[in-house]
Design a protein around this motif. Structure first.
Motif, PDB file in Angstrom:
ATOM      1  N   SER A 188       0.822  -1.214   0.000  1.00  0.00           N
ATOM      2  CA  SER A 188       0.000   0.000   0.000  1.00  0.00           C
ATOM      3  C   SER A 188       0.855   1.262   0.000  1.00  0.00           C
ATOM      4  O   SER A 188       0.512   2.265  -0.635  1.00  0.00           O
ATOM      5  CB  SER A 188      -0.941   0.008   1.212  1.00  0.00           C
TER       6      SER A 188
ATOM      7  N   ALA B  11      -4.845   3.801  -0.631  1.00  0.00           N
ATOM      8  CA  ALA B  11      -4.821   2.548   0.118  1.00  0.00           C
ATOM      9  C   ALA B  11      -4.343   2.851   1.531  1.00  0.00           C
ATOM     10  O   ALA B  11      -3.405   3.617   1.718  1.00  0.00           O
ATOM     11  CB  ALA B  11      -3.880   1.540  -0.553  1.00  0.00           C
ATOM     12  N   ILE B  12      -4.991   2.254   2.536  1.00  0.00           N
ATOM     13  CA  ILE B  12      -4.606   2.571   3.902  1.00  0.00           C
ATOM     14  C   ILE B  12      -3.335   1.822   4.269  1.00  0.00           C
ATOM     15  O   ILE B  12      -3.027   0.765   3.727  1.00  0.00           O
ATOM     16  CB  ILE B  12      -5.725   2.283   4.918  1.00  0.00           C
TER      17      ILE B  12
ATOM     18  N   THR C  26      -4.021  -5.564   6.324  1.00  0.00           N
ATOM     19  CA  THR C  26      -4.746  -4.297   6.350  1.00  0.00           C
ATOM     20  C   THR C  26      -5.646  -4.163   5.128  1.00  0.00           C
ATOM     21  O   THR C  26      -6.792  -3.744   5.226  1.00  0.00           O
ATOM     22  CB  THR C  26      -3.750  -3.120   6.394  1.00  0.00           C
ATOM     23  N   THR C  27      -5.118  -4.526   3.941  1.00  0.00           N
ATOM     24  CA  THR C  27      -5.896  -4.420   2.707  1.00  0.00           C
ATOM     25  C   THR C  27      -6.840  -5.612   2.598  1.00  0.00           C
ATOM     26  O   THR C  27      -6.417  -6.759   2.694  1.00  0.00           O
ATOM     27  CB  THR C  27      -4.963  -4.394   1.477  1.00  0.00           C
TER      28      THR C  27
ATOM     29  N   VAL D 227      -7.429  -2.904  -4.409  1.00  0.00           N
ATOM     30  CA  VAL D 227      -7.476  -1.454  -4.603  1.00  0.00           C
ATOM     31  C   VAL D 227      -6.777  -1.118  -5.905  1.00  0.00           C
ATOM     32  O   VAL D 227      -5.608  -1.443  -6.089  1.00  0.00           O
ATOM     33  CB  VAL D 227      -6.783  -0.725  -3.429  1.00  0.00           C
TER      34      VAL D 227
ATOM     35  N   SER E   7     -14.309   5.301   3.886  1.00  0.00           N
ATOM     36  CA  SER E   7     -14.455   4.253   4.902  1.00  0.00           C
ATOM     37  C   SER E   7     -13.096   3.674   5.276  1.00  0.00           C
ATOM     38  O   SER E   7     -12.832   3.376   6.455  1.00  0.00           O
ATOM     39  CB  SER E   7     -15.400   3.148   4.415  1.00  0.00           C
ATOM     40  N   GLU E   8     -12.205   3.528   4.293  1.00  0.00           N
ATOM     41  CA  GLU E   8     -10.876   2.998   4.560  1.00  0.00           C
ATOM     42  C   GLU E   8     -10.033   3.978   5.375  1.00  0.00           C
ATOM     43  O   GLU E   8      -9.242   3.576   6.236  1.00  0.00           O
ATOM     44  CB  GLU E   8     -10.167   2.666   3.242  1.00  0.00           C
TER      45      GLU E   8
ATOM     46  N   ARG F 159     -11.113   3.530   8.910  1.00  0.00           N
ATOM     47  CA  ARG F 159     -10.624   2.257   9.455  1.00  0.00           C
ATOM     48  C   ARG F 159      -9.133   2.335   9.760  1.00  0.00           C
ATOM     49  O   ARG F 159      -8.662   1.791  10.763  1.00  0.00           O
ATOM     50  CB  ARG F 159     -10.908   1.124   8.456  1.00  0.00           C
ATOM     51  N   GLU F 160      -8.378   3.038   8.923  1.00  0.00           N
ATOM     52  CA  GLU F 160      -6.947   3.200   9.174  1.00  0.00           C
ATOM     53  C   GLU F 160      -6.695   3.860  10.520  1.00  0.00           C
ATOM     54  O   GLU F 160      -5.808   3.450  11.278  1.00  0.00           O
ATOM     55  CB  GLU F 160      -6.320   4.035   8.064  1.00  0.00           C
TER      56      GLU F 160
END
Length: 304
Positions: A24, A36-37, A44-45, A49, A196-197, A200-201
């Motif tokens: 990421s 990408a977080i 994590t992914t 993405v 949203s990602e 979440r990160e």
């Protein structure tokens, strides 16, 4: 799809590797912004993405896949299916590994899988900033002995070392093809997914080891205020246990407020607008093993 141009090269590139090798970080660097977080926690992914890099004579569509690992629940099964399926639809595979770690069973498993794909594989040894240059030759040899790679390129995705060379190597393997996306588009994911990602990160960063990967984020509402440059965002953070809910909220709501503050800053950069972010926390017991809730939270196998 945009018109073909003579001599223009394009293609799809899958980034694959064990969890936490910097996939990421690399993707965000080459597209020039966060899509990408990033977290130092594995897996994590969760979804693939897509990042798009367009130059005057090429377009590279990168697919960042979940880290290869042994699944422990239905969500893990989904993540592995996503990673494997991308190998069938790409022109090049970037196999990313940590230069500062010895080759392990996880790497060997991935190489066995890649050997059957028939797609050109470029070995990308990341995190060269963490080892002495003299050590790098031995690391390269340990991988070269096990698989015949199209190319081997050492980089530091975090610092940018040798990334330009890697991009040139990738371009050399691309076929001639059309420009699939407009030149200014950097991802095919909707803003709702990226927002949203981002939330979440922040949960992963701020809760550290107290909250495992049992967190999902559902965007309930995104709306621009009429006549104003403010966007209202409402989101629900999903956890699996009541104790996790308490941790995410924190004492007198302090941690949830900090999650919101940090996420809002990223979302404002993404949208280019002032953002009012409202966060809620909800318990859905064992959601990672329930197919209907996986679909509800955006993990749809039929899309992969």
């Amino acid at each position: 799809m945009l018109n073909n141009r003579e001599g223009f090269k394009s293609g799809f590139i899958s980034i694959i590797g064990r969890p936490n090798v910097g996939k990421s970080t690399f993707l965000n660097r080459v597209v020039g912004q966060k899509i990408a977080i990033m977290s130092d926690k594995p897996q994590t992914t969760r979804n693939k993405v897509q990042g798009v890099v367009t130059t005057e004579d090429s377009q590279m569509i990168f697919i960042d896949t979940p880290g290869i690992h042994k699944p422990k629940h239905k969500l893990g099964d989904f993540m592995m299916k996503v990673a494997k399926n991308t190998l069938k639809e790409v022109d090049i595979v970037l196999f990313m590994a940590n230069a500062d770690e010895s080759l392990g069973k996880g790497d060997e498993f991935i190489m066995e899988m890649l050997g059957e794909s028939g797609t050109p594989v470029i070995l990308v040894l990341n995190k060269i900033d963490l080892i002495h240059p003299d050590e790098l030759i031995g690391v390269i040899d340990s991988y070269r002995e096990r698989m015949d790679f199209a190319e081997i390129v050492p980089i530091s995705a975090l610092q940018g070392n040798n990334v330009d060379r890697l991009m040139n190597v990738i371009k050399s393997y691309l076929p001639e093809g059309p420009q699939y996306y407009p030149a200014d588009q950097v991802t095919d994911h909707p803003e709702r997914f990226i927002i949203s990602e981002m939330i979440r990160e922040k949960v992963l960063h701020l809760t550290r080891e107290e909250i495992p990967h049992s967190v999902a984020v559902v965007i309930e509402r995104i709306a621009k205020r009429e006549g104003q440059e403010t966007v209202d965002v409402s989101a629900t953070i999903i956890v699996e246990r009541d104790s996790q809910k308490g941790i995410v909220i924190g004492k007198r709501g302090a941690l949830l407020k900090e999650i919101g503050t940090r996420a809002r800053q990223d979302i404002e950069m993404l949208l280019g607008s002032k953002v009012y972010l409202e966060l809620w926390v909800k318990v859905q017991k064992d959601w990672r093993n329930r197919a209907n809730q996986l679909r509800e939270y955006g993990f749809r196998e039929d899309e992969y």
